[in-house]
Each structure stands twice: as structure tokens, then as C-alpha cells.
Design an enzyme around this catalytic site. Structure first.
Site, PDB file in Angstrom:
ATOM      1  CG  ASP A  52     -43.660  19.541   8.900  1.00 19.57           C
ATOM      2  OD1 ASP A  52     -43.859  18.422   9.426  1.00 19.57           O
ATOM      3  OD2 ASP A  52     -43.431  20.566   9.558  1.00 19.57           O
ATOM      4  CE1 TYR A 110     -35.160  22.207   8.837  1.00 20.07           C
ATOM      5  CE2 TYR A 110     -34.135  22.043  10.995  1.00 20.07           C
ATOM      6  CZ  TYR A 110     -34.874  21.480   9.972  1.00 20.07           C
ATOM      7  OH  TYR A 110     -35.325  20.195  10.089  1.00 20.07           O
TER       8      TYR A 110
END
Length: 241
Positions: A52, A110
Site C-alpha cells: 500500500d 513483515y
């Protein structure tokens, strides 16, 4: 056609995410433009995942096919010479024609960074979520331990884009050094917004905004994650091939 694998890193601050979008600056778009100039042909780049707007990558895997057989070291130097300063390519490798960055990777890690202080750190500010109120670290740890293992994460996903929402979170770990809190999650794949919504919900629970039972309810498919952590704290840390 030669199939090239790229490993790269980028600072997401000034990008509207990975995927090409009309009139927007994206990592995929900038990379395709640079490669098309180098190869003197239209190049389409495949990425291992979408990121994003504002999300960073310490390790990102992509691939593309081209007619020209370009020496790997020369291509590495050429790319780093033409790309903007917020993208760096650190590996170029020729791979089998079957390799596809989207489908061939085995897993991802992540990292989410939180700066838990009322005082801004200008060197960390672009790469962390600054939470000014004191976080109950032990409650944060207990809450995040609930998401480890196989669960249906539909409550944390952008559902219209997801078909299979059952994922095995193989690792969920926390580390705190002074005011900096680091959260790591590893799985074969992730749903869009999943990490940011898990972290955002857990932090709000640890701040006393939501009841501790909320995470269990969400994992049972009851409701929707109420808070999405901001993008700048999220880093794609490792892509596992």
C-alpha cells in the site's frame, strides 16, 4: 526470452504503493520505465505482492522477461544508475522461464515498528507509528500471541479482493528496545491490510481502547477489525524463496 529475478528495497513514503496506477508514482511503474529504457523494449514487471501507499520494503522480489541477454552485474549497475534514490536493486539473477515472483515465493516476513513516546524521533518518524500514550507491552504480547497459528483472518482483510482467508501465521514475535517496539509476522502469504489491522487492533487493546476479548472475537469471525495501523510503520522485511 530471458527471465530475470530482481531483489530490491524501497522507501515507500513517496510512492502510491507497488502496483501501477494511472497518474500515480508507483514502484512498479518507476521500475518498468527504467527497465524499458535499458532494454529498449516495453518491459512488464511482476511483483511478489502489492504494497500500500507509504509501506516500505527491505526485501522485495520481482521478475521480468526480456529479449536481450544482459549480463547480471552490468544490469545491476545500470538499474542503480538510473533509478531514483528511494529504490535500490541489490541482486539481479537469471532464472528459469517458469519462475514467477507472485506464485514462486514460499513465504514473507513483515516487520512493524512502533515508536512509543511523546517525543518525536525525526530519524525514525518516517518509518514508525508514533504512539504517544504508554503501551501495556505485556498485554500487547498476550494479544498478539492469540493470532499465531492457523486462523480465518477474514475480519482483518479487504474481503472483496480475497478468496481464501485461512492463513497459518508461523511466527509472531515482539521485541522492545527502549521506546521502539518491533513486531514480526511470518506466513506463506498475507491478506491485504491484514498486518496493519492485526497490529492496529492489538495496540488499541494494549492502550485500553478496546476490551482484551476483542481479538478472540475477531478470530472467530465476529465483526471487523476496528482499526488499521498507519502504513509508514510497516516493512516487508524478507521474502523467502
Amino acid at each position: 526470452m530471458i527471465n530475470y529475478l530482481l531483489r530490491l528495497a524501497f522507501v515507500g513514503t513517496n510512492f502510491s504503493g507497488w502496483q501501477v496506477q494511472p497518474k500515480e508514482r508507483t514502484v512498479q511503474g518507476v521500475l518498468q520505465e527504467a527497465l524499458s529504457k535499458i532494454f529498449n523494449e516495453e518491459i512488464k514487471v511482476i511483483g511478489c505482492c502489492r504494497t500500500d501507499a507509504g509501506v516500505h520494503a527491505l526485501d522485495y522480489v520481482a521478475n521480468f522477461k526480456a529479449k536481450k541477454d544482459f549480463p547480471e552485474e552490468k544490469l545491476l549497475l545500470a538499474l542503480n544508475g538510473i533509478l531514483p534514490k528511494d529504490i535500490g536493486v541489490y541482486e539481479v539473477r537469471k532464472v528459469s522461464p517458469e519462475f514467477n515472483a507472485r506464485y514462486s515465493v514460499k513465504g514473507k516476513v513483515y516487520l512493524y515498528k512502533i515508536w512509543n513516546s511523546e517525543v518525536r524521533n525525526p530519524f525514525l518518524y518516517p518509518f514508525t507509528w508514533q504512539v504517544k500514550k504508554g503501551i501495556n507491552f505485556e498485554l500487547l504480547k498476550r494479544t498478539l500471541e492469540l493470532v499465531r497459528g492457523e486462523h480465518d483472518f477474514r475480519a482483518f482483510a479487504k474481503l472483496e479482493e480475497e478468496k481464501n482467508t485461512v492463513i497459518n501465521l508461523e511466527e509472531v514475535s515482539l521485541k522492545r528496545e527502549g521506546k521502539l517496539i518491533e513486531i514480526r509476522l511470518r506466513a506463506s502469504h498475507f491478506l491485504r491490510y491484514m498486518v496493519r489491522r492485526i497490529v492496529g487492533t492489538a495496540v488499541k487493546i494494549a492502550l485500553g481502547v478496546y476490551e482484551p476479548s476483542l481479538m478472540e472475537e475477531l478470530l472467530k469471525g465476529k465483526g471487523k477489525a476496528p482499526y488499521t495501523a498507519p502504513p509508514q510503520g510497516l516493512h516487508l522485511e524478507k521474502v523467502i524463496l
